[in-house]
Design a protein around this motif. Structure first.
Motif, PDB file in Angstrom:
ATOM      1  N   ALA A  98      21.210  68.660  62.926  1.00 19.19           N
ATOM      2  CA  ALA A  98      22.201  67.721  62.398  1.00 19.19           C
ATOM      3  C   ALA A  98      21.513  66.387  62.144  1.00 19.19           C
ATOM      4  O   ALA A  98      20.534  66.037  62.817  1.00 19.19           O
ATOM      5  N   ILE A  99      22.007  65.653  61.166  1.00 20.13           N
ATOM      6  CA  ILE A  99      21.437  64.343  60.836  1.00 20.13           C
ATOM      7  C   ILE A  99      22.539  63.295  60.778  1.00 20.13           C
ATOM      8  O   ILE A  99      23.703  63.611  60.519  1.00 20.13           O
ATOM      9  N   GLY A 100      22.161  62.049  61.030  1.00 19.97           N
ATOM     10  CA  GLY A 100      23.101  60.949  60.917  1.00 19.97           C
ATOM     11  C   GLY A 100      23.274  60.510  59.476  1.00 19.97           C
ATOM     12  O   GLY A 100      22.579  60.995  58.574  1.00 19.97           O
ATOM     13  N   PRO A 101      24.184  59.566  59.220  1.00 20.74           N
ATOM     14  CA  PRO A 101      24.439  59.099  57.847  1.00 20.74           C
ATOM     15  C   PRO A 101      23.339  58.202  57.301  1.00 20.74           C
ATOM     16  O   PRO A 101      23.264  57.963  56.100  1.00 20.74           O
ATOM     17  N   GLY A 102      22.456  57.693  58.182  1.00 26.70           N
ATOM     18  CA  GLY A 102      21.402  56.784  57.743  1.00 26.70           C
ATOM     19  C   GLY A 102      21.497  55.444  58.454  1.00 26.70           C
ATOM     20  O   GLY A 102      22.562  55.062  58.950  1.00 26.70           O
ATOM     21  N   LYS A 103      20.390  54.728  58.516  1.00 21.47           N
ATOM     22  CA  LYS A 103      20.348  53.445  59.203  1.00 21.47           C
ATOM     23  C   LYS A 103      20.989  52.353  58.350  1.00 21.47           C
ATOM     24  O   LYS A 103      20.725  52.249  57.155  1.00 21.47           O
ATOM     25  N   VAL A 104      21.840  51.560  58.990  1.00 21.11           N
ATOM     26  CA  VAL A 104      22.553  50.498  58.291  1.00 21.11           C
ATOM     27  C   VAL A 104      21.789  49.179  58.425  1.00 21.11           C
ATOM     28  O   VAL A 104      21.395  48.788  59.524  1.00 21.11           O
ATOM     29  N   ASN A 105      21.565  48.508  57.310  1.00 16.52           N
ATOM     30  CA  ASN A 105      21.039  47.145  57.322  1.00 16.52           C
ATOM     31  C   ASN A 105      22.220  46.213  57.528  1.00 16.52           C
ATOM     32  O   ASN A 105      23.050  46.031  56.624  1.00 16.52           O
ATOM     33  N   GLU A 106      22.339  45.646  58.716  1.00 16.48           N
ATOM     34  CA  GLU A 106      23.521  44.858  59.049  1.00 16.48           C
ATOM     35  C   GLU A 106      23.587  43.549  58.277  1.00 16.48           C
ATOM     36  O   GLU A 106      24.638  42.910  58.226  1.00 16.48           O
ATOM     37  N   GLU A 107      22.494  43.124  57.662  1.00 14.39           N
ATOM     38  CA  GLU A 107      22.490  41.892  56.872  1.00 14.39           C
ATOM     39  C   GLU A 107      23.025  42.122  55.466  1.00 14.39           C
ATOM     40  O   GLU A 107      23.603  41.227  54.851  1.00 14.39           O
ATOM     41  N   ILE A 160      26.220  69.382  73.514  1.00 17.37           N
ATOM     42  CA  ILE A 160      25.201  68.588  72.834  1.00 17.37           C
ATOM     43  C   ILE A 160      24.848  69.186  71.478  1.00 17.37           C
ATOM     44  O   ILE A 160      24.510  68.469  70.534  1.00 17.37           O
ATOM     45  N   LYS A 161      24.957  70.489  71.338  1.00 14.32           N
ATOM     46  CA  LYS A 161      24.621  71.153  70.068  1.00 14.32           C
ATOM     47  C   LYS A 161      25.595  70.784  68.967  1.00 14.32           C
ATOM     48  O   LYS A 161      25.314  70.972  67.766  1.00 14.32           O
ATOM     49  N   ASP A 162      26.778  70.271  69.330  1.00 17.35           N
ATOM     50  CA  ASP A 162      27.804  69.927  68.348  1.00 17.35           C
ATOM     51  C   ASP A 162      27.922  68.426  68.121  1.00 17.35           C
ATOM     52  O   ASP A 162      28.861  67.975  67.461  1.00 17.35           O
ATOM     53  N   ILE A 163      26.999  67.645  68.649  1.00 17.54           N
ATOM     54  CA  ILE A 163      27.055  66.204  68.479  1.00 17.54           C
ATOM     55  C   ILE A 163      26.792  65.825  67.021  1.00 17.54           C
ATOM     56  O   ILE A 163      26.037  66.506  66.312  1.00 17.54           O
ATOM     57  N   LYS A 164      27.460  64.773  66.557  1.00 13.14           N
ATOM     58  CA  LYS A 164      27.213  64.222  65.220  1.00 13.14           C
ATOM     59  C   LYS A 164      26.386  62.947  65.392  1.00 13.14           C
ATOM     60  O   LYS A 164      26.918  61.924  65.834  1.00 13.14           O
ATOM     61  N   PRO A 165      25.086  62.996  65.078  1.00 16.24           N
ATOM     62  CA  PRO A 165      24.241  61.817  65.292  1.00 16.24           C
ATOM     63  C   PRO A 165      24.718  60.626  64.468  1.00 16.24           C
ATOM     64  O   PRO A 165      25.293  60.790  63.385  1.00 16.24           O
ATOM     65  N   LEU A 166      24.479  59.443  65.000  1.00 17.79           N
ATOM     66  CA  LEU A 166      24.824  58.205  64.306  1.00 17.79           C
ATOM     67  C   LEU A 166      23.550  57.512  63.819  1.00 17.79           C
ATOM     68  O   LEU A 166      22.459  57.739  64.346  1.00 17.79           O
ATOM     69  N   GLY A 167      23.701  56.657  62.827  1.00 15.79           N
ATOM     70  CA  GLY A 167      22.550  55.920  62.302  1.00 15.79           C
ATOM     71  C   GLY A 167      21.536  56.862  61.685  1.00 15.79           C
ATOM     72  O   GLY A 167      21.876  57.822  60.985  1.00 15.79           O
TER      73      GLY A 167
END
Length: 253
Positions: A199-208, A157-164
């Protein structure tokens, strides 16, 4: 090749939906990772519908910003060789991505071959079975992060790459005694709500629009987060981690 719509329509028309008991802890997906050598915890049993596809269907093509995940196998015994009854086997919420859909305004982050941890409580998660193998069809936004390997365990879990817009936090240790020196039992220890961003994700995507919001937090930030956000997971090494949405972080310290 079938589509998600075909899968759902076939299930309604043929009624080929089997009821399978699956066990889930009261925690979310993070708490359902395989824990090496750990004794099974008490769980509640829920009924989950799994769509059995026709024998000639060997592949499905996800529509929109969805992915198809080959679900990790159930742990049938402990490291000590003790066989677990069906009621004690934890239903995995991780697996390998075998197919990726296409979004209208942005490229999906996930690729075929990624091993992901996902939320079983996502509204769009559909379980299907093809040739005796179970798969999950879900939106990429319901995937929590990318694990470093298949059949991931809590150690990873310490090596997970978060999404969003999710962040991985190493939670501070709970206070074991009061200011007056009184030792606290586990029940008396306050659940920590502070920690360091790992660790941080790339950011939240606006799907529209396809726009990606910039993350405000950085690795190394000391933060305080909402008490009931995410799910804390304890590793065999004694560390506690939590994956939360950036919006659940209250402040930097």
């Amino acid at each position: 090749v079938g589509t998600v719509e075909k899968v759902e329509r076939r299930a309604r028309q043929t009624g080929k939906v089997t009821r399978r008991e699956s066990t889930m802890s009261v925690n979310n997906a993070v708490g359902l990772l395989r824990v090496p050598g750990a004794a099974p915890r008490r769980q509640r049993v829920v009924t989950k519908a799994v769509t059995e596809l026709a024998p000639h269907v060997s592949k499905v093509k996800p529509v929109g910003p969805r992915v198809v995940v080959k679900v990790a196998e159930l742990e049938k015994k402990t490291l000590g060789g003790i066989l677990l009854p069906n009621s004690s086997q934890k239903k995995p919420t991780s697996g390998d991505v075998v197919a990726v859909g296409t979004a209208k305004h942005h490229d999906l982050t996930l690729k075929e071959g990624n091993t992901v941890l996902y939320s079983k409580f996502g509204l769009g998660v559909v379980d299907v079975s093809m040739a005796g193998t179970e798969y999950a069809i879900l939106f990429e936004r319901d995937c929590i992060g990318i694990m470093p390997r298949s059949n991931a365990s809590v150690d990873d879990i310490k090596d997970i790459k978060p999404l969003g817009d999710r962040v991985l936090i190493q939670v501070d240790a709970a206070e074991e005694e009061t200011a007056g020196g009184v030792l606290l039992t586990d029940d008396g220890q306050e659940k920590p709500t502070t920690g360091v961003v790992m660790a941080i994700g790339p950011g939240k995507v606006n799907e529209e629009t396809g726009e990606v919001s910039e993350m405000k937090l950085k690795v190394g930030d000391k933060v305080s987060f909402f008490k009931w956000a995410g799910d804390a997971v304890d590793t065999p090494a004694g560390d506690t981690f939590n994956i939360v949405n950036e919006s659940d972080v209250l402040c930097k310290l």
